[in-house]
Design a protein around this motif. Structure first.
Motif, mmCIF file in Angstrom:
data_model
loop_
_atom_site.group_PDB
_atom_site.id
_atom_site.type_symbol
_atom_site.label_atom_id
_atom_site.label_comp_id
_atom_site.label_asym_id
_atom_site.label_seq_id
_atom_site.Cartn_x
_atom_site.Cartn_y
_atom_site.Cartn_z
ATOM 1 N N GLY A 199 14.683 -69.723 112.011
ATOM 2 C CA GLY A 199 14.604 -69.053 113.309
ATOM 3 C C GLY A 199 15.417 -67.772 113.332
ATOM 4 N N ALA A 200 16.633 -67.827 112.784
ATOM 5 C CA ALA A 200 17.494 -66.633 112.750
ATOM 6 C C ALA A 200 16.879 -65.546 111.882
ATOM 7 C CB ALA A 200 18.883 -67.008 112.230
ATOM 8 N N ALA A 201 16.276 -65.939 110.746
ATOM 9 C CA ALA A 201 15.649 -64.949 109.863
ATOM 10 C C ALA A 201 14.442 -64.302 110.539
ATOM 11 C CB ALA A 201 15.235 -65.605 108.549
ATOM 12 N N LEU A 202 13.643 -65.100 111.246
ATOM 13 C CA LEU A 202 12.501 -64.550 111.967
ATOM 14 C C LEU A 202 12.953 -63.616 113.087
ATOM 15 C CD1 LEU A 202 10.185 -67.689 112.196
ATOM 16 C CD2 LEU A 202 9.646 -65.538 111.015
ATOM 17 N N PHE A 203 14.003 -64.023 113.806
ATOM 18 C CA PHE A 203 14.509 -63.189 114.904
ATOM 19 C C PHE A 203 14.985 -61.844 114.353
ATOM 20 C CE2 PHE A 203 16.793 -61.555 118.384
ATOM 21 C CZ PHE A 203 16.530 -62.304 119.518
ATOM 22 N N ALA A 204 15.741 -61.874 113.278
ATOM 23 C CA ALA A 204 16.248 -60.630 112.686
ATOM 24 C C ALA A 204 15.102 -59.744 112.211
ATOM 25 C CB ALA A 204 17.190 -60.946 111.522
ATOM 26 N N ARG A 205 14.079 -60.344 111.617
ATOM 27 C CA ARG A 205 12.943 -59.561 111.116
ATOM 28 C C ARG A 205 12.139 -58.960 112.264
ATOM 29 N NH1 ARG A 205 10.544 -56.248 109.316
ATOM 30 N NH2 ARG A 205 9.082 -56.166 107.588
ATOM 31 N N ILE A 206 11.953 -59.725 113.339
ATOM 32 C CA ILE A 206 11.237 -59.224 114.517
ATOM 33 C C ILE A 206 12.014 -58.088 115.165
ATOM 34 C CG2 ILE A 206 10.620 -59.818 116.899
ATOM 35 C CD1 ILE A 206 8.529 -60.909 115.150
ATOM 36 N N ALA A 207 13.333 -58.241 115.301
ATOM 37 C CA ALA A 207 14.146 -57.184 115.916
ATOM 38 C C ALA A 207 14.091 -55.909 115.088
ATOM 39 C CB ALA A 207 15.584 -57.664 116.088
ATOM 40 N N ARG A 208 14.155 -56.046 113.772
ATOM 41 C CA ARG A 208 14.076 -54.875 112.892
ATOM 42 C C ARG A 208 12.713 -54.191 113.016
ATOM 43 N NH1 ARG A 208 14.504 -56.245 106.859
ATOM 44 N NH2 ARG A 208 12.338 -55.618 106.681
ATOM 45 N N SER A 209 11.653 -54.990 113.029
ATOM 46 C CA SER A 209 10.314 -54.445 113.176
ATOM 47 C C SER A 209 10.143 -53.758 114.529
ATOM 48 C CB SER A 209 9.275 -55.563 113.022
ATOM 49 O OG SER A 209 7.973 -55.064 113.202
ATOM 50 N N ALA A 210 10.642 -54.391 115.583
ATOM 51 C CA ALA A 210 10.538 -53.806 116.925
ATOM 52 C C ALA A 210 11.201 -52.435 116.963
ATOM 53 C CB ALA A 210 11.177 -54.742 117.948
ATOM 54 N N ARG A 211 12.378 -52.350 116.398
ATOM 55 C CA ARG A 211 13.114 -51.083 116.355
ATOM 56 C C ARG A 211 12.288 -49.989 115.690
ATOM 57 N NH1 ARG A 211 18.130 -50.023 112.337
ATOM 58 N NH2 ARG A 211 18.754 -47.981 113.101
ATOM 59 N N HIS A 212 11.589 -50.337 114.608
ATOM 60 C CA HIS A 212 10.827 -49.344 113.851
ATOM 61 C C HIS A 212 9.434 -49.089 114.402
ATOM 62 C CE1 HIS A 212 14.016 -50.538 110.972
ATOM 63 N NE2 HIS A 212 14.110 -49.234 110.956
ATOM 64 N N HIS A 213 9.042 -49.867 115.419
ATOM 65 C CA HIS A 213 7.772 -49.632 116.098
ATOM 66 C C HIS A 213 7.998 -48.996 117.473
ATOM 67 C CE1 HIS A 213 6.006 -52.303 113.033
ATOM 68 N NE2 HIS A 213 4.881 -51.691 113.323
ATOM 69 N N GLY A 214 9.172 -48.433 117.704
ATOM 70 C CA GLY A 214 9.430 -47.704 118.942
ATOM 71 C C GLY A 214 9.866 -48.538 120.121
ATOM 72 N N VAL A 215 10.187 -49.822 119.900
ATOM 73 C CA VAL A 215 10.633 -50.685 120.995
ATOM 74 C C VAL A 215 12.104 -50.411 121.287
ATOM 75 C CG1 VAL A 215 10.997 -53.085 121.726
ATOM 76 C CG2 VAL A 215 8.948 -52.458 120.412
ATOM 77 N N ILE A 216 12.420 -50.268 122.558
ATOM 78 C CA ILE A 216 13.802 -50.046 122.987
ATOM 79 C C ILE A 216 14.376 -51.334 123.580
ATOM 80 C CG2 ILE A 216 15.293 -48.746 124.562
ATOM 81 C CD1 ILE A 216 13.225 -46.448 124.316
ATOM 82 N N ASP A 217 13.581 -52.010 124.402
ATOM 83 C CA ASP A 217 14.014 -53.257 125.030
ATOM 84 C C ASP A 217 13.154 -54.410 124.532
ATOM 85 O OD1 ASP A 217 16.112 -52.277 126.771
ATOM 86 O OD2 ASP A 217 14.513 -51.261 127.869
ATOM 87 N N LEU A 218 13.796 -55.331 123.810
ATOM 88 C CA LEU A 218 13.122 -56.505 123.275
ATOM 89 C C LEU A 218 13.454 -57.711 124.146
ATOM 90 C CD1 LEU A 218 11.441 -57.790 120.984
ATOM 91 C CD2 LEU A 218 13.594 -58.133 119.741
ATOM 92 N N HIS A 219 12.417 -58.398 124.605
ATOM 93 C CA HIS A 219 12.608 -59.555 125.481
ATOM 94 C C HIS A 219 12.173 -60.838 124.779
ATOM 95 C CE1 HIS A 219 13.508 -57.412 129.283
ATOM 96 N NE2 HIS A 219 12.910 -56.430 128.627
ATOM 97 N N VAL A 220 12.898 -61.904 125.064
ATOM 98 C CA VAL A 220 12.569 -63.229 124.567
ATOM 99 C C VAL A 220 12.550 -64.154 125.773
ATOM 100 C CG1 VAL A 220 13.215 -65.116 123.034
ATOM 101 C CG2 VAL A 220 13.731 -62.775 122.381
ATOM 102 N N ARG A 221 11.373 -64.683 126.107
ATOM 103 C CA ARG A 221 11.258 -65.627 127.217
ATOM 104 C C ARG A 221 11.113 -67.025 126.658
ATOM 105 N NH1 ARG A 221 6.433 -64.909 129.581
ATOM 106 N NH2 ARG A 221 6.908 -66.504 131.094
ATOM 107 N N CYS A 222 11.785 -67.968 127.305
ATOM 108 C CA CYS A 222 11.642 -69.363 126.893
ATOM 109 C C CYS A 222 11.931 -70.265 128.070
ATOM 110 C CB CYS A 222 12.566 -69.682 125.719
ATOM 111 S SG CYS A 222 14.319 -69.633 126.117
ATOM 112 N N LEU A 223 11.577 -71.533 127.927
ATOM 113 C CA LEU A 223 11.920 -72.504 128.949
ATOM 114 C C LEU A 223 13.435 -72.676 128.970
ATOM 115 C CD1 LEU A 223 9.121 -75.147 128.231
ATOM 116 C CD2 LEU A 223 9.184 -73.467 130.084
#
Length: 197
Positions: free
Chosen positions: A110-134
């Motif tokens: 989970g931590a590795a996926l989160f880090a990879r998603i955050a890195r990808s988001a940064r390089h795709h122009g995302v400024i605010d990354l949201h994570v919704r969960c129960l």
């Protein structure tokens, strides 16, 4: 002088491509009911899972998978929360979703996926990354908080917001190399999930 052993993760995280569609479907169908409900923020029928998986890899955004011995065991998605300015740039706000098969948790996937998603988001122009969960999804809440997300509870749901730094020329170059490598892995070992599960 003692030589320290190199610790290599027992999984590989890479971007998912259309060639991975069958592995994504198999993965979602293997999720136990609680994990599936947590991932989709409610109960989803098998038909609903099949419909989602059929279009997920081609939808706007990107997906990353954690593979163990060729089988997809964890999956993270990055989806825009608004119109995308271009093919390579997501909207400034995006949402991430994660799930790891129950038997493969507590291994850092989970931590590795989160880090990879955050890195990808940064390089795709995302400024605010949201994570919704129960709100009862303790592992996801701890993971979001560990990565610096500000948590806001809204009834039965929690939103974690993470502000991302702008990419640098070097980080953009590195991301391009990583995605090219991910694509090479995907086309070199197609549909390994069905053979390995």
């Amino acid at each position: 002088m003692a030589v320290q052993a190199l610790i290599v993760p027992a999984y590989t995280v890479r971007r998912l491509w259309p060639v991975d569609r069958d592995a994504v479907l198999d993965y979602f169908l293997r999720l136990d009911p609680d994990t599936r409900a947590s991932r989709f923020m409610g109960n989803v029928s098998e038909a609903g899972v099949r419909a989602y998986a059929a279009q997920a890899v081609n939808s706007e955004g990107v997906m990353y998978g954690a593979f163990m011995e060729g089988a997809l065991r964890g999956l993270g998605e990055l989806r825009p929360m608004g119109p995308c300015p271009s093919r390579y740039t997501l909207s400034p706000r995006a949402e991430a979703a994660f799930a790891v098969e129950r038997a493969f948790r507590r291994r850092g996937i989970g931590a590795a996926l989160f880090a990879r998603i955050a890195r990808s988001a940064r390089h795709h122009g995302v400024i605010d990354l949201h994570v919704r969960c129960l709100s009862g999804n303790g592992p996801m809440l701890r993971l979001a908080a560990k990565h610096g997300a500000a948590l806001q509870h809204e009834g039965t749901e929690t939103d974690g917001a993470l502000h991302l730094a702008r990419p640098t020329p070097f980080s953009l170059w590195y991301e391009g190399i990583a995605e090219a490598f991910d694509f090479t892995l995907a086309v070199s070992f197609p549909n390994r999930d069905r053979a390995s599960a």
